[in-house]
Design an enzyme around this catalytic site. Sequence first.
Site, PDB file in Angstrom:
ATOM      1  N   CYS A 119      27.986  53.853  31.667  1.00  0.00           N
ATOM      2  CA  CYS A 119      28.921  54.272  31.025  1.00  0.00           C
ATOM      3  C   CYS A 119      28.426  54.569  29.723  1.00  0.00           C
ATOM      4  CB  CYS A 119      30.078  53.424  30.903  1.00  0.00           C
ATOM      5  SG  CYS A 119      29.992  51.789  29.985  1.00  0.00           S
ATOM      6  N   ARG A 124      25.205  48.717  32.084  1.00  0.00           N
ATOM      7  CA  ARG A 124      26.288  47.752  32.796  1.00  0.00           C
ATOM      8  C   ARG A 124      26.012  47.550  34.285  1.00  0.00           C
ATOM      9  NH1 ARG A 124      32.117  49.216  29.872  1.00  0.00           N
ATOM     10  NH2 ARG A 124      32.449  46.918  30.138  1.00  0.00           N
TER      11      ARG A 124
HETATM   12  C1  UD1 Z   1      34.278  42.942  30.020  1.00  0.00           C
HETATM   13  C2  UD1 Z   1      35.376  43.772  29.096  1.00  0.00           C
HETATM   14  C3  UD1 Z   1      34.991  44.379  28.234  1.00  0.00           C
HETATM   15  C4  UD1 Z   1      34.285  43.820  27.087  1.00  0.00           C
HETATM   16  C5  UD1 Z   1      33.068  42.952  27.839  1.00  0.00           C
HETATM   17  C6  UD1 Z   1      32.230  42.081  26.974  1.00  0.00           C
HETATM   18  C7  UD1 Z   1      37.067  44.085  31.303  1.00  0.00           C
HETATM   19  C8  UD1 Z   1      37.672  44.952  32.151  1.00  0.00           C
HETATM   20  N1  UD1 Z   1      36.052  44.576  30.375  1.00  0.00           N
HETATM   21  O1  UD1 Z   1      33.331  44.056  30.494  1.00  0.00           O
HETATM   22  O2  UD1 Z   1      35.961  45.095  27.429  1.00  0.00           O
HETATM   23  O3  UD1 Z   1      33.693  44.656  26.234  1.00  0.00           O
HETATM   24  O4  UD1 Z   1      33.591  42.064  29.061  1.00  0.00           O
HETATM   25  O5  UD1 Z   1      33.039  41.248  26.427  1.00  0.00           O
HETATM   26  O6  UD1 Z   1      37.334  42.570  31.050  1.00  0.00           O
HETATM   27  N2  UD1 Z   1      25.534  42.408  32.883  1.00  0.00           N
HETATM   28  C9  UD1 Z   1      24.454  42.378  33.423  1.00  0.00           C
HETATM   29  N3  UD1 Z   1      24.472  42.302  34.664  1.00  0.00           N
HETATM   30  C10 UD1 Z   1      25.731  41.966  35.516  1.00  0.00           C
HETATM   31  C11 UD1 Z   1      27.043  41.918  34.680  1.00  0.00           C
HETATM   32  C12 UD1 Z   1      26.800  42.354  33.256  1.00  0.00           C
HETATM   33  O7  UD1 Z   1      23.353  42.590  32.939  1.00  0.00           O
HETATM   34  O8  UD1 Z   1      25.850  41.935  36.599  1.00  0.00           O
HETATM   35  C13 UD1 Z   1      25.457  42.740  31.110  1.00  0.00           C
HETATM   36  C14 UD1 Z   1      25.918  43.985  30.865  1.00  0.00           C
HETATM   37  O9  UD1 Z   1      25.103  45.042  30.881  1.00  0.00           O
HETATM   38  C15 UD1 Z   1      26.556  43.765  29.190  1.00  0.00           C
HETATM   39  C16 UD1 Z   1      26.755  42.409  29.296  1.00  0.00           C
HETATM   40  O10 UD1 Z   1      26.179  41.799  30.368  1.00  0.00           O
HETATM   41  O11 UD1 Z   1      25.378  44.045  28.422  1.00  0.00           O
HETATM   42  C17 UD1 Z   1      28.362  42.062  29.148  1.00  0.00           C
HETATM   43  O12 UD1 Z   1      28.675  42.525  30.356  1.00  0.00           O
HETATM   44  P1  UD1 Z   1      30.237  41.863  30.962  1.00  0.00           P
HETATM   45  O13 UD1 Z   1      30.357  40.392  30.165  1.00  0.00           O
HETATM   46  O14 UD1 Z   1      30.050  41.693  32.333  1.00  0.00           O
HETATM   47  O15 UD1 Z   1      31.414  42.809  30.622  1.00  0.00           O
HETATM   48  P2  UD1 Z   1      32.075  43.642  31.552  1.00  0.00           P
HETATM   49  O16 UD1 Z   1      33.005  42.532  32.598  1.00  0.00           O
HETATM   50  O17 UD1 Z   1      31.755  44.823  31.965  1.00  0.00           O
END
Ligand code: UD1
Length: 425
Positions: A119, A124
Amino acid sequence: MGVGAFKIIGNKKLEGILEVEGSKNASLPIFIATLIEKGTYILKNIPDLMDIRTLIKLLESLGLEIEKLDKNSYKIINNGITNIEASYELVKKMRASFLVMGPMLAHCGEAKVSLPGGCAIGARPVDLHLKGFENLGVEIKIEHGYVYGKVKDNELKGNKIVLDFPSVGATENIIMAAVKSKGTTIIENVAREPEIDDLCNFLNKMGAKIEGIGEGRLIIEGVEKLYPCEYEIIPDRIVAGTFIIAAIMFEGIKVKGVCVEHLESFLMKLKEMGVTYEIDKDGLFVVTSKLEDLKGVKVKTMPYPGFPTDLQSPIMTLMCLAKGSSEIKETIFENRFMHVPELNRMGAEITTEKNIAVIKGIKNFSSAQVMSSDLRAGAALVLAALKCEGESIVNRIYHIDRGYEDLDKKLRNIGADIERVKEEI
Ligand code: UD1
């Protein structure tokens, strides 16, 4: 959806109350968690947003019956999942859709969910979600853009999981898969966002056994059955933060529905900038400092309880109007400065290098035509447009509609000159 824009004529006197809606990021996983167990649920304080409408379509495609009771309440009937595939068409619109995977594995032992893709704010990935499922005994295959998961031996098994990073989505997905697994699941290094606490409280109200809520480690004792319930979602801390910034920028705005405990790091930064505030006798958040007295600060976005990445762009607008220079280091998403060139089109003086933005204080913004790149960036641009003299156009407001309920209406009610117009392409 339609391609819409906001036309804003700024520098109006804004006076009145901005009311915070229910949390989007708590509503999404809690709505999704109703997939886990059959029965009838009532959810209240759900914000009226595009993301919720997108989610309802997805949940209906999986077999749930959903009735809107009023603007912010829903009745959900789960008579069993009738389709194990969450299609690309529906998942691509909203990344949080990937959260259906955990509940579907818990409910029917298998799930096929489209990979969400990238996105605007970064790649992500979902690797942490998948590693967690594997630890609970799920066989994962990725084929043709879909993740296919099947529970081995027809039983999810509790296990110890250590997350490499406290991902919000991975924490939620794993919790939802684990609540009905056999034995105990311990998840270390979990995300501690208030929305996760809300999901855990909802699941516990249904009879789940989750301990350690709000700490860095969750202990989940698997149960055989859960019991559907009625639940009210917490207020949205990011909308609250955005409205607080509006109240700092415009004397006369009060904010209703702020949960200060959820905003500690944000409020500490504001204090450092020179903001003072009180909660008045009606429970409203009232700013008592003057905008012209604010000074620049340094902010680093971090997982909760650190400074939230989702308030990074709105606070940048405020920093533009503070004395001296400010700095923001974005550590959560790799590409979350897309609002910078847009704010600069409005007269801001912001430079970026990699994940650091340096913001030089200016007197005021100047009106311009700009484009929102994600929902929080959109809010940052609206705030800037409200402040400056003249007509601004904020394009791509479908981003804003994903995360702020009736933002234009709420602002109009307190005196803003903001209307929805067609985007000129
Ligand atoms: C959620 C929130 C979003 C917020 C974010 C961080 C929802 C619907 N959205 O998004 O508004 O900005 O938390 O506070 O609740 N990552 C990995 N591998 C994974 C999962 C995540 O590398 O399997 C990385 C992502 O690329 C990113 C970081 O971890 O750089 C944070 O992501 P994450 O905490 O998972 O955010 P979301 O759940 O997508």
